[in-house]
Scaffold this motif. Structure first.
Motif, PDB file in Angstrom:
ATOM      1  N   TYR A   2       0.830  -1.206   0.000  1.00 38.18           N
ATOM      2  CA  TYR A   2       0.000   0.000   0.000  1.00 38.18           C
ATOM      3  C   TYR A   2       0.861   1.251   0.000  1.00 38.18           C
ATOM      4  CZ  TYR A   2      -3.366   3.413   1.752  1.00 38.18           C
ATOM      5  OH  TYR A   2      -4.141   4.512   1.916  1.00 38.18           O
ATOM      6  N   GLN A   6      -1.947   3.738  -1.915  1.00 33.94           N
ATOM      7  CA  GLN A   6      -3.166   3.319  -2.581  1.00 33.94           C
ATOM      8  C   GLN A   6      -2.959   1.911  -3.091  1.00 33.94           C
ATOM      9  OE1 GLN A   6      -3.426   4.982  -6.638  1.00 33.94           O
ATOM     10  NE2 GLN A   6      -1.870   6.363  -5.917  1.00 33.94           N
ATOM     11  N   TRP A   7      -4.062   1.261  -3.470  1.00 36.47           N
ATOM     12  CA  TRP A   7      -3.931  -0.105  -3.991  1.00 36.47           C
ATOM     13  C   TRP A   7      -3.667  -0.123  -5.486  1.00 36.47           C
ATOM     14  CZ3 TRP A   7      -2.849  -2.907  -0.211  1.00 36.47           C
ATOM     15  CH2 TRP A   7      -3.495  -2.768   1.004  1.00 36.47           C
ATOM     16  N   GLY A   8      -3.519   1.000  -6.085  1.00 33.84           N
ATOM     17  CA  GLY A   8      -3.213   1.050  -7.506  1.00 33.84           C
ATOM     18  C   GLY A   8      -2.586   2.364  -7.836  1.00 33.84           C
ATOM     19  N   VAL A  44      -3.084  -0.132 -12.809  1.00 33.43           N
ATOM     20  CA  VAL A  44      -3.806  -0.291 -11.567  1.00 33.43           C
ATOM     21  C   VAL A  44      -3.280  -1.482 -10.813  1.00 33.43           C
ATOM     22  CG1 VAL A  44      -5.894   0.876 -12.296  1.00 33.43           C
ATOM     23  CG2 VAL A  44      -5.616  -1.536 -12.778  1.00 33.43           C
ATOM     24  N   SER A  45      -3.711  -1.595  -9.568  1.00 31.85           N
ATOM     25  CA  SER A  45      -3.164  -2.613  -8.688  1.00 31.85           C
ATOM     26  C   SER A  45      -3.616  -4.003  -9.071  1.00 31.85           C
ATOM     27  CB  SER A  45      -3.605  -2.330  -7.257  1.00 31.85           C
ATOM     28  OG  SER A  45      -3.377  -3.431  -6.441  1.00 31.85           O
ATOM     29  N   GLN A  74      -3.937  -6.022  -6.532  1.00 34.50           N
ATOM     30  CA  GLN A  74      -4.377  -6.489  -5.217  1.00 34.50           C
ATOM     31  C   GLN A  74      -5.679  -7.272  -5.334  1.00 34.50           C
ATOM     32  OE1 GLN A  74      -2.688  -6.263  -2.565  1.00 34.50           O
ATOM     33  NE2 GLN A  74      -4.119  -7.085  -1.116  1.00 34.50           N
ATOM     34  N   VAL A 110      -9.258  -9.043  -4.526  1.00 33.67           N
ATOM     35  CA  VAL A 110     -10.401  -8.533  -3.777  1.00 33.67           C
ATOM     36  C   VAL A 110     -11.444  -9.634  -3.612  1.00 33.67           C
ATOM     37  CG1 VAL A 110     -10.108  -6.190  -4.614  1.00 33.67           C
ATOM     38  CG2 VAL A 110     -11.596  -7.735  -5.841  1.00 33.67           C
ATOM     39  N   GLY A 160     -12.110  -2.398  -1.240  1.00 34.76           N
ATOM     40  CA  GLY A 160     -11.918  -0.959  -1.307  1.00 34.76           C
ATOM     41  C   GLY A 160     -13.040  -0.137  -0.715  1.00 34.76           C
ATOM     42  N   GLN A 162      -9.176  -3.929 -14.265  1.00 38.41           N
ATOM     43  CA  GLN A 162      -7.787  -3.542 -14.071  1.00 38.41           C
ATOM     44  C   GLN A 162      -6.908  -4.052 -15.214  1.00 38.41           C
ATOM     45  OE1 GLN A 162      -7.257  -5.221 -10.183  1.00 38.41           O
ATOM     46  NE2 GLN A 162      -7.706  -3.303  -9.137  1.00 38.41           N
ATOM     47  N   SER A 189     -11.163   1.162  -4.887  1.00 35.96           N
ATOM     48  CA  SER A 189     -10.556   0.563  -6.078  1.00 35.96           C
ATOM     49  C   SER A 189     -11.316   0.955  -7.333  1.00 35.96           C
ATOM     50  CB  SER A 189     -10.523  -0.958  -5.937  1.00 35.96           C
ATOM     51  OG  SER A 189      -9.740  -1.352  -4.835  1.00 35.96           O
ATOM     52  N   TYR A 244     -10.390   4.524  -8.202  1.00 37.93           N
ATOM     53  CA  TYR A 244      -9.067   4.578  -8.825  1.00 37.93           C
ATOM     54  C   TYR A 244      -9.104   4.039 -10.248  1.00 37.93           C
ATOM     55  CZ  TYR A 244      -7.043   5.737  -4.293  1.00 37.93           C
ATOM     56  OH  TYR A 244      -6.726   6.348  -3.114  1.00 37.93           O
TER      57      TYR A 244
END
Length: 870
Positions: A26, A32-34, A41-42, A44, A46, A75, A301, A338, A341
């Motif tokens: 992070y 941020q996650w992205g 973008v991330s 991560q 979910v 998110g 993403q 998320s 973003y």
């Protein structure tokens, strides 16, 4: 009903490995996650909760905790916060301090994410108070998790030292509780604090321990997720090779244990391939995720990353087709940070697409940005709102609606400062500076103030900035360099009459700060400690020439001993300047026509030095120290021609990436000893260097030397010799390359290439016993990487990272015979106490120039002295 402890800790492993390892990721991704600022973008993973309004009230506390975890991972931080608040209240009513403390630690994490730092601190304190009376066996697992959250809160507030200590306590408690996965998460978090504090070697060791610990785990979904997070962290700190290896292992295990969906790992692999400039592989992974994933967010993403790659490579039909698909896909995502973003990511890609293709329309893009602002406000997410507001302000900037753009940018800036997010703050300070400049060109003081704030924020962010500035998440050249350059341009733009001394001094400092930032980015570590040198006190015959290449001008600042700064500006467009410099470098080949070479060299001389001639002559200057910018670094200043003679025939020359970095002290000539290492035979796939034997013989005939040749010249023996005796000069006659990539900057030993970071630790091997630095490092057979216009960053990197006060190196490989002769002359002149290192090199170059067959600058111009010239 309370969950039994043993079951509870097993049940929460997956969440805490996402959050524990994820806390570091992070922050590495800029909080941020992205990555919002670039079209990436991330990855991560979910888990989107599928619930309906009104159901929450009927859930028990354990279910509320689980729902909160699902919302947090997707998110929806504000919703997670409310769920955990309810769960904490329920556990309090049930007199269950263990689960109440756990719920509070989750709550604090959500408060931190939303920028509610005082509330988060109070919540953590309440959680610790609840834990304190518990028996050690009961206390340790929950205490470890609470400390993990407390460490992340401390780190978010800039308290890296306190965060490191807290995460170390968390690690100890996890270990005592027998929770290896939790311990690994705390170790990963420690690496970020270590890097922030400048403990880079320790951070590397910690990551190695993390990998060893994960490898010892049995194959499971937890191991898969741990390896994936580790791979993401390794990429974030610039180790893309290790990232790819670890992620491939994660994918392999996921397939072996037949996990239902491995799309998140494939997205990570795509991002690592992108960091390696392997666009085809990256697109393949992104396409796989878009086709296979069951998560709408992961699909979006992956498609967003595909879109940005299409735009990067100007594949306009593919980009237009994909953006049309993405608009409804991103709009349908469930409301979360998320999702916001992803919206902002798409907005930025669409802005780039509009600039190139005039489609889609600005009003469509602005409508999406306004929706992102509203969504962030609905979530109560100040960070997402700041990004959305600033992005919307940037759109108004592009359409020259200055008042609206400034209002939005100032609101975004206030939010970023309120939540202590400097990685966002500097961007809006920079954007505000651009807007103020556009509106008040006759009175630039307000714009200068905003730009100065942005540069100061970047300096304060230095350790954190290098952790996010990899090719995947961040473009240093697009998002950091321009801040410095545009400030210099403002400072050197006369509003009334001449540029003031204050402005010139600030511009000089900004130029040096940019040089330092470029080296930080080169190493991916903020490990260079700047020390300002007062040149007037150590060499009254030296002048410092600062240059900076701006879009429409070449700016030069001249620093003369005990005199005010001088400023010279020449109108020349940057593309024209770079083309001229490229041609100058090409014409230094032996086959180039002499008349054309001299003509072009004189043109460059006229740009840089002709305006300075009178001031240099009047001040009795003998040495020119150049702080060069951009493509100027690729041209040897010694070969510039004034119409009658070369610069080297008038001045000694040295290069410096900034006078903040070097300690200008004279070389003590008594008892000078040289450690010589070299290769004459072929090794590691590199060709033989038969001329090295003659060079070594010439050097040893001039100065006392210890020689390591061929099989004796290994990285181990070199390190042992440096550790055993304080050699003031280390001379390495071997293959080497300078590159803009630190991992491709190396010298060749018999056993293996030694990259620039390894060279650092090797040359500092004398350690605690002898703190004296190496006075002079000589690299006589190196060259800059072909086709790499920023390869001299590698030369500067070696110079400052080696710890040597001076580095003598070559910009290209030259004739063996001429090198041997020049080196013999250099050491002969160096033995004279009255000569500086720069003057010794100058006289050696002039001596070579007079030798039959070696008068061409191809032979003598590539030798450059970097650093301390005395």
């Amino acid at each position: 009903m309370a969950v039994k402890p043993a079951r509870r800790w097993r049940y929460q492993w997956r969440f805490w490995i996402r959050v524990g390892l994820g806390i570091l990721l992070y922050f590495l991704l800029g909080g941020q996650w992205g990555a919002v600022n670039l079209p990436l973008v991330s990855e991560q993973p979910v888990a989107i909760a599928q619930t309906t309004p009104g159901v929450v009230a009927s859930l028990d506390a354990a279910q509320l905790m689980q729902q909160g975890r699902q919302r947090y991972q997707s998110g929806q931080v504000a919703e997670a916060l409310q769920l955990w608040q309810q769960a904490a209240a329920m556990y309090q009513a049930q007199t269950d301090p263990v689960n109440q403390a756990l719920a509070l630690s989750y709550l604090a994490l959500a408060q931190q994410q939303l920028g509610q730092f005082p509330a988060a601190k109070a919540t953590i304190a309440q959680s610790l108070e609840l834990i304190q009376p518990l028996a050690p066996q009961t206390k340790r697992p929950i205490l470890a998790q609470v400390l993990n959250t407390q460490g992340s809160l401390q780190f978010a507030q800039g308290q890296a030292e306190a965060a490191l200590a807290t995460w170390e306590q968390a690690e100890q408690n996890y270990q005592q509780a027998g929770d290896e996965i939790g311990r690994i998460g705390s170790l990963v978090n420690q690496t970020q604090a270590q890097r922030s504090l400048g403990f880079y070697l320790q951070a590397k060791k910690t990551l190695m321990e993390v990998e060893r610990s994960l490898q010892q785990q049995t194959d499971s979904d937890v191991k898969v997720l741990g390896l994936q997070n580790l791979g993401d962290v390794l990429r974030s700190v610039g180790d893309v090779e290790s990232s790819q290896r670890v992620l491939q292992q994660s994918l392999s295990i996921a397939q072996q244990i037949q996990l239902p969906d491995d799309s998140d790992i494939r997205l990570s692999l795509g991002n690592t391939a992108r960091a390696k400039k392997d666009w085809v592989t990256a697109l393949t992974f992104y396409q796989q995720v878009a086709a296979r994933s069951t998560s709408p967010l992961l699909q979006a993403q992956a498609q967003l990353n595909r879109l940005s790659l299409f735009i990067d490579h100007q594949q306009w039909p593919e980009a237009q087709q994909l953006q049309a698909q993405l608009l409804p896909q991103v709009t349908r995502l469930p409301l979360s940070r998320s999702a916001i973003y992803a919206q902002i990511n798409l907005i930025q890609s669409l802005s780039r697409l509009h600039a190139a293709q005039s489609a889609p329309a600005w009003n469509e893009i602005a409508t999406m940005a306004a929706t992102a602002v509203q969504n962030a406000r609905t979530l109560g997410d100040a960070q997402a709102e700041s990004y959305a507001l600033g992005t919307l302000g940037g759109l108004y900037e592009k359409t020259q609606q200055w008042a609206e753009a400034q209002d939005l940018t100032q609101k975004a800036l206030v939010l970023a400062q309120t939540i202590n997010a400097p990685h966002i703050t500097y961007q809006w300070q920079w954007q505000l500076g651009r807007l103020l400049k556009a509106q008040s060109s006759s009175l630039p003081s307000a714009a200068i103030s905003a730009y100065t704030d942005a540069v100061n924020t970047l300096k304060a962010l230095r350790n954190d900035l290098v952790a996010i500035s990899t090719d995947v998440q961040f473009s240093f050249r697009e998002q950091v360099e321009p801040v410095y350059r545009e400030l210099v341009e403002l400072l050197l733009e006369p509003s009334q009459g001449e540029v003031t001394q204050d402005s010139l001094k600030q511009a000089r400092e900004v130029i040096e700060s940019l040089q330092l930032a470029q080296l930080d980015n080169f190493f991916q570590e903020a490990c260079l400690n700047a020390r300002r040198a007062q040149i007037d006190r150590v060499d009254t015959s030296a002048a410092v020439v600062y240059s900076i290449v701006l879009p429409e001008h070449l700016e030069v600042i001249l620093s003369l001993p005990n005199q005010p700064l001088r400023h010279y500006a020449t109108a020349i467009a940057q593309p024209q300047m770079e083309a001229l410099l490229d041609k100058t470098r090409r014409l230094l080949r032996l086959t180039a026509p002499t008349a054309e070479r001299l003509k072009i060299s004189e043109q460059v001389y006229n740009l840089i030095l002709r305006p300075l001639e009178a001031d240099l002559a009047a001040s009795g200057i003998k040495t020119l120290v150049f702080v060069l910018d951009g493509a100027l670094q690729n041209v040897p200043m010694a070969a510039l021609y004034d119409g009658k003679q070369y610069v080297i025939e008038k001045y000694s020359i040295a290069l410096a990436p900034g006078l903040q970095l070097f300690d200008p002290q004279r070389l003590e000539r008594e008892q000078v000893r040289v450690l010589v290492g070299g290769l004459t035979e072929a090794s590691q796939g590199f060709s033989a260097l038969p001329g090295v034997a003659s060079e070594v013989q010439q050097v040893t005939s001039e100065v006392p030397a210890q020689v390591l040749l061929n099989q004796q010249f290994t990285s181990t023996t070199l390190q042992d010799q440096i550790a055993a005796a304080p050699y003031p000069i280390v001379h390495l006659a071997t293959h080497g390359q300078f590159s803009s990539n630190a991992k491709e900057t190396f010298i060749l030993a018999w056993d293996n290439p030694i990259n620039v970071k390894q060279l650092d630790s090797l040359l500092r091997a004398r350690g605690q016993r002898d703190r004296r630095p190496i006075e002079l490092l000589v690299l006589s057979a190196c060259q800059t990487a072909a086709g790499d216009r920023r390869a001299t960053l590698g030369l500067a990197g070696v110079a400052v990272r080696s710890g040597a006060r001076s580095t003598l190196a070559t910009l290209w490989s030259v004739d063996d015979q001429s090198t041997a002769y020049l080196m013999a002359q250099f050491y002969q002149k160096l033995a004279q106490p009255s000569l500086t290192k720069a003057e010794a090199l100058r006289q050696a170059q002039l001596a070579l120039q007079k030798q039959p067959g070696f008068d061409h600058p191809y032979y003598w111009a590539p030798f450059v002295l970097v650093g301390n010239w005395l």
